[in-house]
Design an enzyme around this catalytic site. Structure first.
Site, mmCIF file in Angstrom:
data_model
loop_
_atom_site.group_PDB
_atom_site.id
_atom_site.type_symbol
_atom_site.label_atom_id
_atom_site.label_comp_id
_atom_site.label_asym_id
_atom_site.label_seq_id
_atom_site.Cartn_x
_atom_site.Cartn_y
_atom_site.Cartn_z
ATOM 1 C CG HIS A 67 -2.105 -0.931 1.019
ATOM 2 N ND1 HIS A 67 -2.005 -2.264 1.288
ATOM 3 C CD2 HIS A 67 -3.358 -0.741 0.556
ATOM 4 C CE1 HIS A 67 -3.151 -2.856 1.016
ATOM 5 N NE2 HIS A 67 -3.996 -1.949 0.562
ATOM 6 N N GLY A 68 2.122 1.131 0.159
ATOM 7 C CA GLY A 68 2.945 2.327 0.093
ATOM 8 C C GLY A 68 4.314 2.034 0.673
#
Lengths: 470, 373
Positions: free
Chosen positions: A319-320
């Site tokens: 997600h990041g």
């Protein structure tokens, strides 16, 4: 290009579909491919080449795999495909993060690359990996036609924010698809619903979080902190599931059936269930290509717990590129491991309501890790949520609560299956009045949502794209 | 068959929304300026390969499309009503207060102690150097606080004014806060604009009179005369809701004596009111001809007294009230002034000295007050 923009709704969308429906069937993939390239290049004029590179690489790997079927060398080919995809992903997404971490730990001053993250890279690399792995496993046929394969990788509806469509899900439709009038009408309705979720719900309640996250948590009451993070929870749900709805709707209008990506996650009664309802296509990707190959639950509890840990660390970091995302993944891994060990049985025995509250608590506290990036920020905010920072309730919290009360109520109802159940009830009851209501509603409610969304987009005081880190 | 017809109808309804506005948008011509938003709208960017690859052509084009979208103003109104329905009580930084008052929002966290201290230090320098009076006017949220939505947060200007009073001392501090607070039930702020009204300024005069040892009560509600009835001010333009306009009054007494007013050293007038603004949207410009860097007012009262006012737009309706007391009034707006303040003041100071007054609303003071000695 994002869906919630004037340029998409009033330029790309009408022009593209006009062409797409007018050309004969054998030309449809050409239009879809070119249209998708324009769609992507509009926002990423340079990185479109990277996507094409990725397409060609996996196409070639697919053909090699077919040729080498049954031979040992096939293993090397699939390995090479996975490595290249991961290398591209790691270089563009994680290189700077790793260098920064090394610099922080060892006090070195290695220079950063400073490259922007190509939008959607995490989605399309995962899609192409699913292709080569499935071809290797014999679960999908090799694609001989480069154009058809290009259509699969670059197709604009799901390109920048999912769902992650596995190759075998759309294998048939790539060659041959029939578009009925129902596909178009259902697709349009779904698109409008998704647009409404994004623009009318997510953007509006997102303003609450934008405001609260700008405050100093040391002066924040418990009420304000909870309202803020609940606001974020609703924002990301409606934003993300709205995008998925739009993608699924557009896919349907093109003649594709994409897998569902969200299934009312906030009514889950355990974290295990939450992840079967939240970002389903990512969860199933990791289950199929990481969790099961690691042995899943077939090698005893300790090994299963380890597998959970691995999968959720990866899910987090997907997600990041940031430690907070890793923490976020670990937070869920921790809850899932507890559930596997004993909590799951306990929850199954307890009333469902308790399970829902527990799951919401885990999810909402998880959003603190997700939404705030610095340790100090996370720590300060968590403290505010316990009420030890200032007070339980203050005027600011009461004001925000009052101001957003209606939106919270609407959002809460909209995150349950109730609206869907109600329309299904009308649709199936077949009495004259109900049917008329349904027929009227199914046309004018989406149209009204579209109109109101246009107002929201044109005003555009707050219309963020949340997935630039994915 | 029935199902099919219904599906077709669905398609027609939804696509017609796109089609109707899409076509209308293509036909419609571009505007340069939006009166409702009070800003220049984005124009069509020029397409070059370089612009596309490197200079963010796409973003510029999207801004252009959105700015020039057909009947943009109406869409914004729809969005505003939608916000009202969902979130009520606040639109674009403006509280929707009771009694039809729009009240500008100033959140406590926007003004730090550091900023307060910095501005006070700057003010002190001016006060000690020039023996200046300080007249900081609280904004509507602090005075009409019972008209704010319930629990609405606002920056507490009372505590800030107390700090100011403490630093500059009572001999330099004009207490406008208490006077306005006493008259909070009257029409001392506009409903659609962020300024105080002439009546508010009239009470401000009382505070000033008390401070200078004069008699107050010179300007009362009965002395006012109506000049405009349909004033929709800056706050109305921000929220863009349908509202009744405000009345603009002034005190005709201020016109009794002949004047010579010089704006920015060139434009001359015989009154400090400029009626031409009453035909535009910006009707508050009636007072002192809207905003000028420097205004000189010469009166017929040959008392050799001069006043130098350093001010924001709140002063525009207040300055005329001081005309009876001075032979010369200099009005300086620091936002448009680029020179050295003290030098400039010395140039205008007559031999017998002059009074100096700093007149701002608290918010403008915190945000904009700055000068080079």
């Amino acid at each position: 290009m994002v869906f919630s923009s004037v340029v998409f709704l009033f330029r790309f969308l009408p022009l593209f579909f006009l062409l797409y429906y007018l050309v004969p069937e054998r030309m449809k993939n050409v239009i879809l491919f070119l249209g998708s390239l324009i769609f992507y290049a509009w926002g990423e004029p340079v990185y479109v080449l990277l996507m094409l590179f990725s397409t060609v690489v996996d196409y070639v790997h697919g053909r090699l795999l077919e040729r080498l079927r049954g031979k040992r060398a096939a293993r090397l080919v699939v390995l090479s495909s996975v490595l290249i995809n991961l290398a591209v992903l790691c270089f563009f997404k994680y290189a700077d993060f790793l260098i920064q971490s090394v610099n922080a730990v060892f006090g070195t001053k290695l220079p950063l690359f400073g490259l922007g993250l190509p939008i959607g890279i995490s989605f399309y690399t995962f899609q192409t990996m699913s292709y080569t792995i499935d071809v290797y496993r014999g679960q999908a046929k090799m694609q001989r036609n480069l154009l058809d394969f290009g259509v699969y990788v670059t197709m604009f509806p799901q390109l920048i924010a999912g769902p992650i469509v596995k190759y075998r899900d759309v294998e048939e439709s790539l060659h041959h698809r029939k578009i009925t009038i129902f596909d178009v009408s259902e697709g349009l309705k779904r698109f409008c619903a998704g647009l409404g979720k994004k623009v009318l719900l997510a953007n509006n309640i997102g303003e609450l979080w934008a405001y609260v996250s700008g405050l100093d948590p040391r002066g924040m009451s418990m009420l304000t902190a909870w309202l803020g993070i609940l606001g974020f929870g609703f924002q990301i749900y409606f934003d993300f599931s709205g995008y998925s709805d739009m993608a699924i709707g557009l896919g349907r209008m093109l003649g594709f059936r994409f897998p569902e990506n969200f299934n009312y996650p906030y009514i889950a009664s355990s974290v295990t269930e939450f992840w079967r309802r939240w970002h389903i296509s990512l969860g199933s990707w990791f289950r199929e290509y990481v969790y099961f190959p690691l042995g899943g639950n077939r090698k005893g509890l300790p090994r299963q717990l380890f597998n959970i840990l691995v999968v959720w660390m990866l899910t987090g970091i997907w997600h990041g590129a940031g430690w907070n995302f890793l923490l976020w993944g670990l937070w869920f891994a921790f809850a899932l491991m507890l559930e596997k060990a004993f909590l799951g049985n306990l929850l199954a025995w307890l009333p469902r309501g308790i399970g829902i509250v527990y799951t919401l608590l885990v999810a909402v506290t998880g959003w603190v890790l997700f939404a705030l990036e610095t340790p100090a920020g996370i720590w300060g905010y968590t403290k505010a949520m316990t009420g030890v920072s200032v007070s339980l309730v203050d005027g600011q919290g009461l004001y925000l609560g009052r101001q957003y009360l209606i939106l919270f109520l609407v959002a809460a109802v909209a995150s349950t299956p109730l609206p869907h159940k109600f329309t299904e009830y009308l649709r199936k009851s077949r009495t004259g009045l109900h049917m008329a209501l349904y027929r009227f509603g199914e046309k004018f409610i989406p149209a009204a949502m579209l109109l109101l969304s246009i107002a929201g987009i044109v005003d555009a005081s707050y219309n963020p794209f949340l997935y630039f880190r994915f | 068959m029935d199902e099919k017809r219904s599906a077709l109808f669905t398609i027609i309804v939804i696509t017609s929304v796109i089609a109707v506005f899409g076509v209308a948008d293509l036909i419609q011509r571009d505007r340069l300026f939006s009166e409702t938003e009070n800003r220049v709208l984005a124009g069509r960017p020029e397409f070059t390969l370089d612009a596309f690859l490197r200079e963010g052509y796409a973003q510029k084009y999207e801004a252009y499309l959105s700015d020039q979208f057909v009947s943009r103003d109406k869409w914004i109104t729809i969005k505003t009503y939608m916000d009202l329905l969902l979130q009520e009580k606040e639109v674009g930084g403006v509280y929707l207060g009771s009694d039809g008052y729009l009240i500008e929002r100033h959140l406590p966290e926007e003004y730090s102690h550091v900023q307060e201290a910095k501005k006070i230090a700057l003010l002190e320098k001016l006060v000690w150097e020039w023996d200046a009076g300080v007249m900081l006017v609280p904004t509507a949220d602090n005075i009409l606080s019972d008209k704010l939505p319930k629990y609405a947060p606002y920056y507490d200007q009372k505590q800030f004014l107390e700090q100011v009073a403490q630093h500059v001392g009572p001999e330099h501090y004009v207490d406008v806060y208490s006077v306005l607070r006493e008259h909070a039930g009257e029409e001392i702020y506009y409903r659609t604009d962020h300024h105080w009204t002439s009546l508010g300024a009239g009470y401000g005069y009382d505070a000033w009179a008390q401070y200078t040892g004069r008699r107050g009560g010179r300007y009362t509600a009965e002395d006012m005369e109506l000049v405009a009835e349909d004033f929709l001010g800056t706050l109305q333009r921000k929220v863009n809701l349908n509202m009744a306009g405000d009345d603009i009054y002034y005190f005709p007494e201020t016109l009794k004596r002949p004047l010579k007013v010089t704006y920015d050293l060139k434009k001359e007038a015989e009154t400090c009111y400029e009626a031409s603004h009453l035909d535009t949207k910006n009707k508050y410009g009636f007072f002192l001809d809207d905003n000028h860097a420097f205004v000189e007012i010469e009166t017929e009262s040959h008392n050799h007294k001069s006043l130098f006012i350093i001010k924001d737009s709140y002063a525009n309706c207040f300055v005329p009230l001081l005309i009876p007391h001075y032979e010369k009034i200099y009005v300086l707006d620091l936002r448009y002034f680029r020179g050295r303040l003290f030098e400039f003041m010395e140039e205008h100071e007559p031999k017998q000295g002059m009074d100096v007054l700093v007149l701002y609303n608290c918010i403008h003071f915190l945000e904009e007050f700055s000068y080079v000695e």
